[in-house]
Design a protein around this motif. Structure first.
Motif, PDB file in Angstrom:
ATOM      1  N   GLY A 134     -31.341  36.439 -15.695  1.00 40.07           N
ATOM      2  CA  GLY A 134     -31.969  37.527 -15.985  1.00 40.07           C
ATOM      3  C   GLY A 134     -32.594  37.923 -17.498  1.00 40.07           C
ATOM      4  N   VAL A 135     -32.787  39.071 -17.759  1.00 41.63           N
ATOM      5  CA  VAL A 135     -33.684  39.362 -19.141  1.00 41.63           C
ATOM      6  C   VAL A 135     -32.869  40.316 -19.612  1.00 41.63           C
ATOM      7  N   TYR A 136     -32.744  39.906 -21.028  1.00 39.16           N
ATOM      8  CA  TYR A 136     -32.353  40.860 -22.090  1.00 39.16           C
ATOM      9  C   TYR A 136     -33.390  41.596 -22.609  1.00 39.16           C
ATOM     10  N   GLU A 137     -33.150  43.081 -22.771  1.00 39.83           N
ATOM     11  CA  GLU A 137     -34.340  43.560 -23.376  1.00 39.83           C
ATOM     12  C   GLU A 137     -33.693  44.857 -24.378  1.00 39.83           C
ATOM     13  N   SER A 138     -34.077  44.880 -25.308  1.00 38.99           N
ATOM     14  CA  SER A 138     -33.516  46.094 -26.657  1.00 38.99           C
ATOM     15  C   SER A 138     -33.890  47.193 -26.029  1.00 38.99           C
ATOM     16  N   SER A 139     -33.238  48.229 -26.198  1.00 37.50           N
ATOM     17  CA  SER A 139     -33.438  49.726 -26.037  1.00 37.50           C
ATOM     18  C   SER A 139     -34.530  50.223 -27.183  1.00 37.50           C
ATOM     19  N   SER A 140     -35.215  51.312 -26.903  1.00 41.27           N
ATOM     20  CA  SER A 140     -35.959  52.015 -27.623  1.00 41.27           C
ATOM     21  C   SER A 140     -35.306  52.096 -29.199  1.00 41.27           C
ATOM     22  N   SER A 141     -33.965  52.328 -29.019  1.00 46.33           N
ATOM     23  CA  SER A 141     -33.410  52.652 -30.369  1.00 46.33           C
ATOM     24  C   SER A 141     -33.160  51.318 -31.267  1.00 46.33           C
ATOM     25  N   GLY A 142     -33.316  50.113 -30.546  1.00 48.29           N
ATOM     26  CA  GLY A 142     -32.908  48.987 -31.044  1.00 48.29           C
ATOM     27  C   GLY A 142     -31.429  48.451 -31.329  1.00 48.29           C
ATOM     28  N   SER A 143     -30.685  49.469 -30.793  1.00 48.32           N
ATOM     29  CA  SER A 143     -29.204  49.186 -31.303  1.00 48.32           C
ATOM     30  C   SER A 143     -28.394  48.204 -30.260  1.00 48.32           C
ATOM     31  N   ALA A 144     -28.942  48.603 -28.956  1.00 44.56           N
ATOM     32  CA  ALA A 144     -28.395  48.062 -27.607  1.00 44.56           C
ATOM     33  C   ALA A 144     -29.232  47.181 -26.875  1.00 44.56           C
TER      34      ALA A 144
END
Length: 179
Positions: A134-144
């Protein structure tokens, strides 16, 4: 290999209707251990490729699935060297980074720790560990970061770490679509 080459290989390799569906301990004792020990054996059933260097869809498109597996239930087997994203080999949850780039980080993510594989005589012959691609993607806030599974699964079979080290370290990987 061209389609003609593959057809020729099929004719000499196996009898019609042959299904390759080995047990977990069979994969380790009949295939992985002889391969590591460089003992000659019939290994045309297992591909040689770096599972961790390409998207699984591209990887399986270039290799033959196991005999007797077709379509969405196809299974591919590969010998390759293990690769870790973590420098800490001893941590239980390991991921396998996939080469390339893009918007997110593509990885084979561990779905649990190593599990013992027991042979017919009741003794441990090695381990297996399951992974999802799969793919890890950062949330818009960048924290999770979120992990999105892309439908590919892998079971990695290996000998226990103290059994062999260095350049000869090798695993056998079973790659398939999520059922």
């Amino acid at each position: 290999a061209s389609a003609a080459d593959m057809a020729d290989d099929d004719e000499i390799a196996l009898e019609p209707g042959y299904v390759f569906h080995p047990s977990d301990d069979g994969l380790i004792t009949l295939f992985l251990r002889p391969s590591i020990a460089k003992i000659p054996f019939e290994d045309r059933l297992i591909n040689h490729a770096d599972v961790y260097s390409a998207d699984p869809a591209e990887l399986v498109g270039e290799h033959r699935p196991a005999p007797g597996t077709h379509g969405s239930s196809s299974v591919w087997y590969f010998f390759c060297s293990p690769r870790f994203t973590s420098k800490r080999k001893t941590s239980g949850r390991r991921q396998r980074a996939v080469g390339g780039g893009g918007g997110g980080e593509s990885v084979w993510k561990s779905e649990g720790g190593k599990k013992a594989v027991i042979g017919a005589d009741g003794r441990r012959v090695g381990y297996l560990q399951k992974f999802s691609y799969g793919v890890y993607e950062s949330s818009s806030s960048g924290s999770a970061r979120t992990f999105t599974r892309l439908g590919w699964c892998m079971t990695e079979y290996g000998l226990d770490d103290d059994a062999i080290d260095g350049a000869d370290k090798q695993v056998l990987c079973k790659v398939y679509r999520s059922p």
